[in-house]
Design a protein around this motif. Structure first.
Motif, PDB file in Angstrom:
ATOM      1  N   GLN A 184      -2.724  -9.539  -2.595  1.00 16.67           N
ATOM      2  CA  GLN A 184      -4.139  -9.317  -2.734  1.00 16.67           C
ATOM      3  C   GLN A 184      -4.899  -9.739  -1.698  1.00 16.67           C
ATOM      4  O   GLN A 184      -6.066  -9.246  -1.431  1.00 16.67           O
ATOM      5  CB  GLN A 184      -4.264 -10.318  -3.939  1.00 16.67           C
ATOM      6  N   ALA A 187      -5.169  -6.677   0.519  1.00 16.69           N
ATOM      7  CA  ALA A 187      -5.948  -5.629   0.271  1.00 16.69           C
ATOM      8  C   ALA A 187      -7.690  -5.873   0.244  1.00 16.69           C
ATOM      9  O   ALA A 187      -8.306  -5.110   0.546  1.00 16.69           O
ATOM     10  CB  ALA A 187      -5.631  -5.459  -1.523  1.00 16.69           C
ATOM     11  N   TYR A 191      -9.061  -3.022   2.620  1.00 17.06           N
ATOM     12  CA  TYR A 191      -9.602  -2.217   1.803  1.00 17.06           C
ATOM     13  C   TYR A 191      -8.700  -0.970   1.546  1.00 17.06           C
ATOM     14  O   TYR A 191      -9.131   0.112   1.287  1.00 17.06           O
ATOM     15  CB  TYR A 191     -10.884  -1.446   2.261  1.00 17.06           C
ATOM     16  N   GLU A 192      -7.391  -1.285   1.221  1.00 15.76           N
ATOM     17  CA  GLU A 192      -6.348  -0.203   1.015  1.00 15.76           C
ATOM     18  C   GLU A 192      -5.775  -0.567  -0.320  1.00 15.76           C
ATOM     19  O   GLU A 192      -4.402  -0.943  -0.325  1.00 15.76           O
ATOM     20  CB  GLU A 192      -5.501  -0.157   2.055  1.00 15.76           C
ATOM     21  N   PRO A 193      -6.580  -0.976  -1.407  1.00 22.64           N
ATOM     22  CA  PRO A 193      -5.827  -1.505  -2.499  1.00 22.64           C
ATOM     23  C   PRO A 193      -4.945  -0.724  -3.180  1.00 22.64           C
ATOM     24  O   PRO A 193      -3.510  -1.256  -3.386  1.00 22.64           O
ATOM     25  CB  PRO A 193      -6.885  -1.739  -3.679  1.00 22.64           C
ATOM     26  N   LEU A 194      -4.835   0.401  -3.129  1.00 26.93           N
ATOM     27  CA  LEU A 194      -3.981   1.648  -3.715  1.00 26.93           C
ATOM     28  C   LEU A 194      -2.416   1.275  -2.954  1.00 26.93           C
ATOM     29  O   LEU A 194      -1.549   1.007  -3.299  1.00 26.93           O
ATOM     30  CB  LEU A 194      -4.227   3.072  -3.676  1.00 26.93           C
ATOM     31  N   LEU A 195      -2.655   1.611  -1.551  1.00 29.34           N
ATOM     32  CA  LEU A 195      -1.509   1.285  -0.701  1.00 29.34           C
ATOM     33  C   LEU A 195      -0.744   0.085  -0.892  1.00 29.34           C
ATOM     34  O   LEU A 195       0.413  -0.145  -1.034  1.00 29.34           O
ATOM     35  CB  LEU A 195      -1.994   1.734   0.646  1.00 29.34           C
ATOM     36  N   TYR A 197      -1.008  -2.465  -3.190  1.00 34.19           N
ATOM     37  CA  TYR A 197      -0.411  -2.617  -4.568  1.00 34.19           C
ATOM     38  C   TYR A 197       0.803  -1.832  -4.872  1.00 34.19           C
ATOM     39  O   TYR A 197       1.735  -2.324  -5.303  1.00 34.19           O
ATOM     40  CB  TYR A 197      -1.418  -2.605  -5.662  1.00 34.19           C
ATOM     41  N   VAL A 198       0.998  -0.562  -4.400  1.00 38.75           N
ATOM     42  CA  VAL A 198       1.988   0.209  -4.377  1.00 38.75           C
ATOM     43  C   VAL A 198       3.070  -0.529  -3.705  1.00 38.75           C
ATOM     44  O   VAL A 198       4.152  -0.658  -4.055  1.00 38.75           O
ATOM     45  CB  VAL A 198       1.748   1.833  -4.014  1.00 38.75           C
ATOM     46  N   GLU A 199       2.936  -0.855  -2.541  1.00 41.55           N
ATOM     47  CA  GLU A 199       3.705  -1.346  -1.555  1.00 41.55           C
ATOM     48  C   GLU A 199       4.417  -2.790  -2.320  1.00 41.55           C
ATOM     49  O   GLU A 199       5.716  -2.871  -2.393  1.00 41.55           O
ATOM     50  CB  GLU A 199       3.177  -2.110  -0.210  1.00 41.55           C
TER      51      GLU A 199
END
Ligand SMILES: Nc1ncnc2c1ncn2[C@@H]1O[C@H](COP(=O)(O)OP(=O)(O)O)[C@@H](O)[C@H]1O
Ligand SMILES: [Mg+2]
Lengths: 231, 245
Positions: A184, A187, A191-195, A197-199
């Motif tokens: 968190q 992220a 500013y890469e929340p998708l990347l 959280y997928v990680e």
């Protein structure tokens, strides 16, 4: 893109080793100990009389109440009560301790029901066979009933264990810097929340997959005595 | 000598044993017969306290049990050391190998040295021709084989009496023959046995004494010859009922 993923990795792995894994292992161990005790209290029906029998009934009531409370309330709320709530009555716990207590009690409540029903599902005739050979109740439990219940209980308990790995992410809400809290932070910075959280999802998946493999191995080993899969 | 007096047992409102008195002589085979539902199993289980009678007494050498009073764990264990039950469905422990099924009680309950317990178990297995299965699990054996193992398991604790509850009624005729031969041999060797069975041929061949139980009461108690000479009307009726089937 890979730089970002890789840059988060050391801190994530550190959080995994420092928090996620110990939290899971400790909570599961304590949880199972609680669960076995609670399951036995609810399962056994000792021939006692007088004050002992009243105490036993009280203990059973207490056990049932405990299981009911922890299965009827959200884990997140339980954690909040233990960490943020208890200080109000003077019980101030370090976050990690609070988390272990919360996860252990929660696991204990669910697993106790799993274990109890496994004990119940072992054929009653096994008790007669052990008793006639002179086994006491504890020896019968330990040598005959529990090993058979173990086979039955292994798949559902493994699932609870895997569930616990994922649930430890809730510890982030009570200030523990486990994997989910670390990511968190990343992220919010990059500013890469998708990347991000997928990680972290991938890391959880990895942990759970390792456990599933272990589960299958154990199941195979414990079902050794059943016809057909003797290898 | 094992002796019971006025044994009573009810399940809920249903009186299953209505005051049973009997003697089971040492070194002899007593066969318990009677219609199904008459209380034979309950009676046999009472002799090992797998069922606790409501009242009555049991005497076994120096051991005296009065079921109207609470029985201590020590007395319970003493009785179970003297008797060992063989079940209709053998009830082997599926989590243990054949060898360990037989050695479990000697090792964990009677604290016999492991090597000695295993040697003894192998000897018992050899006698019934099943030693090659020592390391197999019960599920790998047929019902008849498992029942032979369960008799070995009962013998391994060296009980004074072996209690058998319809040991052959779940088996095919061939396996039944084999088990009965084995039991006849034990009877000849002087092993005290109490056996519930519907097999009248076995009773004729191997029993010393017959107990006819009907409706929770003893209808006949005496020597085999007296039983089969059909001296009482009830015995006659019972034997006729069996031959009609
Ligand atoms: N544990 C039990 N609870 C309730 N009833 C029982 C129990 N065991 C036996 N009974 C009843 O007692 C009666 C006698 O049973 P049992 O001793 O098994 O007879 P048998 O072996 O002669 O067929 C039956 O009516 C049976 O339903
Ligand atoms: Mg019966």
């Amino acid at each position: 893109m890979w730089d970002i993923v890789i840059s988060a990795l050391p801190k994530l792995l550190e959080a995994m080793v420092k928090y996620t894994i110990p939290l899971t292992l400790l909570s599961f161990t304590f949880g199972i100990i609680i669960a076995v005790i609670v399951a036995l209290i609810k399962f056994l029906n000792p021939k006692v009389s007088g004050i002992v029998s009243i105490l036993w009934k009280l203990l059973r009531l207490l056990a049932s109440f405990y299981v009911w409370v922890f299965r009827s309330t959200p884990l997140l709320v339980q954690l909040f009560i233990i960490f943020f709530g208890l200080p109000a009555i003077g019980v101030k716990l370090p976050a990690f301790t609070a988390a272990v207590i919360g996860f252990s009690l929660n696991t204990g409540a669910y697993a106790s029901e799993t274990i109890r029903s496994a004990l119940l599902s072992v054929n009653k005739d096994q008790w007669d066979a052990a008793y006639t050979l002179g086994f006491s109740t504890p020896k019968t439990l330990w040598k005959i009933i529990m090993p058979q219940a173990f086979r039955i209980v292994l798949p559902p308990l493994s699932n609870e264990f895997i569930g616990l790995v994922k649930d430890t992410s809730l510890a982030s809400t009570i200030t523990i810097a486990e994997m989910f809290q670390i990511i968190q932070q990343y992220a919010a910075q990059n500013y890469e929340p998708l990347l991000m959280y997928v990680e972290v999802a991938a890391l959880y998946a990895m942990l759970c997959t390792i456990l599933s493999v272990l589960q299958r191995y154990l199941e195979k080993k414990s079902s050794r005595y059943m016809k057909g899969d003797k290898n | 000598m094992l002796k019971i007096n006025e044994i009573k047992k009810s399940f809920g409102k249903k009186a299953v044993l209505k005051g049973i008195s009997a003697k089971f002589p040492q070194g002899k085979t007593t066969v318990i017969v009677g219609p199904s539902g008459s209380g034979k199993t309950t009676l046999l289980r009472s002799l090992d306290m797998l069922v606790t009678p409501d009242s009555g007494t049991l005497d076994f050498d120096d051991l005296h049990l009065d079921f109207a009073k609470p029985i201590s764990n020590k007395e319970n264990k003493e009785l179970r050391d003297k008797t060992s039950m063989v079940f209709q469905n053998w009830n082997l422990f599926p989590n243990l190998t054949i060898l360990k099924n037989i050695t479990a009680s000697p090792i964990f309950v009677h604290h016999v040295a492991k090597e000695q317990a295993e040697t003894n178990a192998h000897n018992l297995l050899k006698e019934v021709g099943l030693d090659e299965y020592a390391d197999a699990y019960p599920d790998e054996l047929s019902g008849g084989q498992q029942q032979r193992i369960s008799i070995c398991r009962a013998l391994a604790v060296k009980p004074e009496y072996i209690l058998l509850d319809e040991p052959t009624s779940a088996l095919d005729p061939e396996s039944e023959m084999m088990i009965l031969k084995m039991l006849e041999r034990l009877a000849k060797e002087g092993q005290s046995m109490i056996m519930v069975t519907h097999n009248m041929q076995f009773a004729k061949d191997a029993a010393d004494k017959i107990l006819l139980v009907e409706n929770g009461e003893v209808e006949f108690d005496g020597a085999k010859d007296a039983f089969f000479s059909q001296s009482s009307i009830r015995v006659k009726e019972f034997l006729q009922g069996i031959s009609l089937k």
